[in-house]
Design a protein around this motif. Structure first.
Motif, PDB file in Angstrom:
ATOM      1  N   ARG A  12     -39.213 -14.527 133.218  1.00 44.69           N
ATOM      2  CA  ARG A  12     -38.021 -14.389 134.070  1.00 44.69           C
ATOM      3  C   ARG A  12     -37.659 -15.774 134.578  1.00 44.69           C
ATOM      4  NH1 ARG A  12     -38.525  -9.265 138.188  1.00 44.69           N
ATOM      5  NH2 ARG A  12     -38.540  -7.641 136.603  1.00 44.69           N
ATOM      6  N   ARG A  13     -36.766 -16.415 133.851  1.00 45.74           N
ATOM      7  CA  ARG A  13     -36.341 -17.772 134.187  1.00 45.74           C
ATOM      8  C   ARG A  13     -34.855 -17.904 133.905  1.00 45.74           C
ATOM      9  NH1 ARG A  13     -40.766 -22.066 133.794  1.00 45.74           N
ATOM     10  NH2 ARG A  13     -39.033 -23.130 134.759  1.00 45.74           N
ATOM     11  N   PRO A  14     -34.202 -18.826 134.591  1.00 41.87           N
ATOM     12  CA  PRO A  14     -32.777 -19.052 134.314  1.00 41.87           C
ATOM     13  C   PRO A  14     -32.524 -19.623 132.916  1.00 41.87           C
ATOM     14  CG  PRO A  14     -33.376 -19.956 136.450  1.00 41.87           C
ATOM     15  CD  PRO A  14     -34.651 -19.548 135.777  1.00 41.87           C
ATOM     16  N   TRP A  15     -33.431 -20.487 132.440  1.00 41.30           N
ATOM     17  CA  TRP A  15     -33.246 -21.136 131.143  1.00 41.30           C
ATOM     18  C   TRP A  15     -34.228 -20.542 130.145  1.00 41.30           C
ATOM     19  CZ3 TRP A  15     -29.878 -24.323 128.889  1.00 41.30           C
ATOM     20  CH2 TRP A  15     -30.220 -24.882 127.666  1.00 41.30           C
ATOM     21  N   LEU A  16     -33.719 -20.160 128.995  1.00 40.25           N
ATOM     22  CA  LEU A  16     -34.568 -19.699 127.910  1.00 40.25           C
ATOM     23  C   LEU A  16     -34.224 -20.501 126.664  1.00 40.25           C
ATOM     24  CD1 LEU A  16     -34.366 -15.807 128.287  1.00 40.25           C
ATOM     25  CD2 LEU A  16     -36.218 -17.316 129.026  1.00 40.25           C
ATOM     26  N   ASP A  17     -35.247 -20.897 125.924  1.00 39.08           N
ATOM     27  CA  ASP A  17     -35.032 -21.611 124.675  1.00 39.08           C
ATOM     28  C   ASP A  17     -34.428 -20.642 123.665  1.00 39.08           C
ATOM     29  OD1 ASP A  17     -35.538 -23.948 122.825  1.00 39.08           O
ATOM     30  OD2 ASP A  17     -36.670 -22.339 121.816  1.00 39.08           O
ATOM     31  N   ARG A  60     -27.362 -13.447 131.317  1.00 37.47           N
ATOM     32  CA  ARG A  60     -28.778 -13.668 131.652  1.00 37.47           C
ATOM     33  C   ARG A  60     -28.951 -13.950 133.141  1.00 37.47           C
ATOM     34  NH1 ARG A  60     -30.057 -17.460 128.153  1.00 37.47           N
ATOM     35  NH2 ARG A  60     -29.578 -19.203 129.502  1.00 37.47           N
ATOM     36  N   LEU A  61     -28.112 -14.821 133.695  1.00 34.50           N
ATOM     37  CA  LEU A  61     -28.214 -15.139 135.121  1.00 34.50           C
ATOM     38  C   LEU A  61     -27.914 -13.914 135.974  1.00 34.50           C
ATOM     39  CD1 LEU A  61     -26.639 -18.699 135.378  1.00 34.50           C
ATOM     40  CD2 LEU A  61     -29.041 -18.053 135.585  1.00 34.50           C
TER      41      LEU A  61
END
Length: 189
Positions: A12-17, A60-61
């Protein structure tokens, strides 16, 4: 509420690869495909939904904020201040495009349509520049998202408002990009 991050084994993160997300989706989709042993339509549809949400920054955000800080995001019609000038530029351009389409639709002869070619070319150039500006604004927002991801790792509560504002920017930029691409398609038709 379904946790799309968990569905695709993502943090659970704002940035995903993007590549890691794609690979995770493909592995899970191969296992859950309706034709695979133990797979099923509902599970496969859930994976597709999770991938659709997580691959787009705005969605996502929104999902991340809904999971971690319900009520932090709101559907708003107001333009984020960082996009005010761009909004005015796009509104003017889209108004010009509407007027041009009206002129083009009423052009009765080949000569009248030919006389509009210069204006059409100029509008196409302005439209391409506007698309470039929207893309640059999106790329700037992506850079900000990456920076906020680092702060999120240290203490998520410190960046919730910034992430909510960034989510709104991504949503408007995505909408405008789609509108401009449709305008370009119609202008080229």
């Amino acid at each position: 509420m379904t946790d799309h991050f968990a569905a695709l084994a993502q943090p659970r993160r704002p940035w995903l690869d993007a590549e890691t997300l794609r690979e995770s989706f493909q592995r899970a989709a191969a296992q859950q495909h309706p034709d695979a042993p133990g797979g099923g339509d509902a599970r496969f549809a859930a994976l597709n939904s999770a991938h659709t949400v997580l691959r787009e920054p705005a969605a996502r955000l929104r999902h991340l904020l809904d999971l971690t800080a319900p009520g932090r995001t709101s559907v708003t019609a107001s333009i984020p201040p960082a996009l005010g000038d761009l909004f005015m530029e796009l509104a003017t351009l889209r108004s010009s495009l509407t007027r041009f389409r009206e002129k083009e639709a009423t052009a009765a002869s080949a000569l009248q349509r030919a006389l509009l070619a210069g204006e059409k070319f100029a509008l196409r150039s302005i439209l391409d520049l506007a698309l470039h500006r929207v893309t640059e604004a999106h790329n700037t927002a992506l850079s900000e998202l990456r920076a906020l991801d680092g702060a999120w790792a240290a203490d998520p509560t410190t960046v919730l408002d910034d992430l909510a504002a960034l989510q709104a920017r991504f949503a408007f930029l995505g909408k405008w990009s789609a509108q401009l691409r449709e305008d370009r398609f119609q202008l080229n038709a």
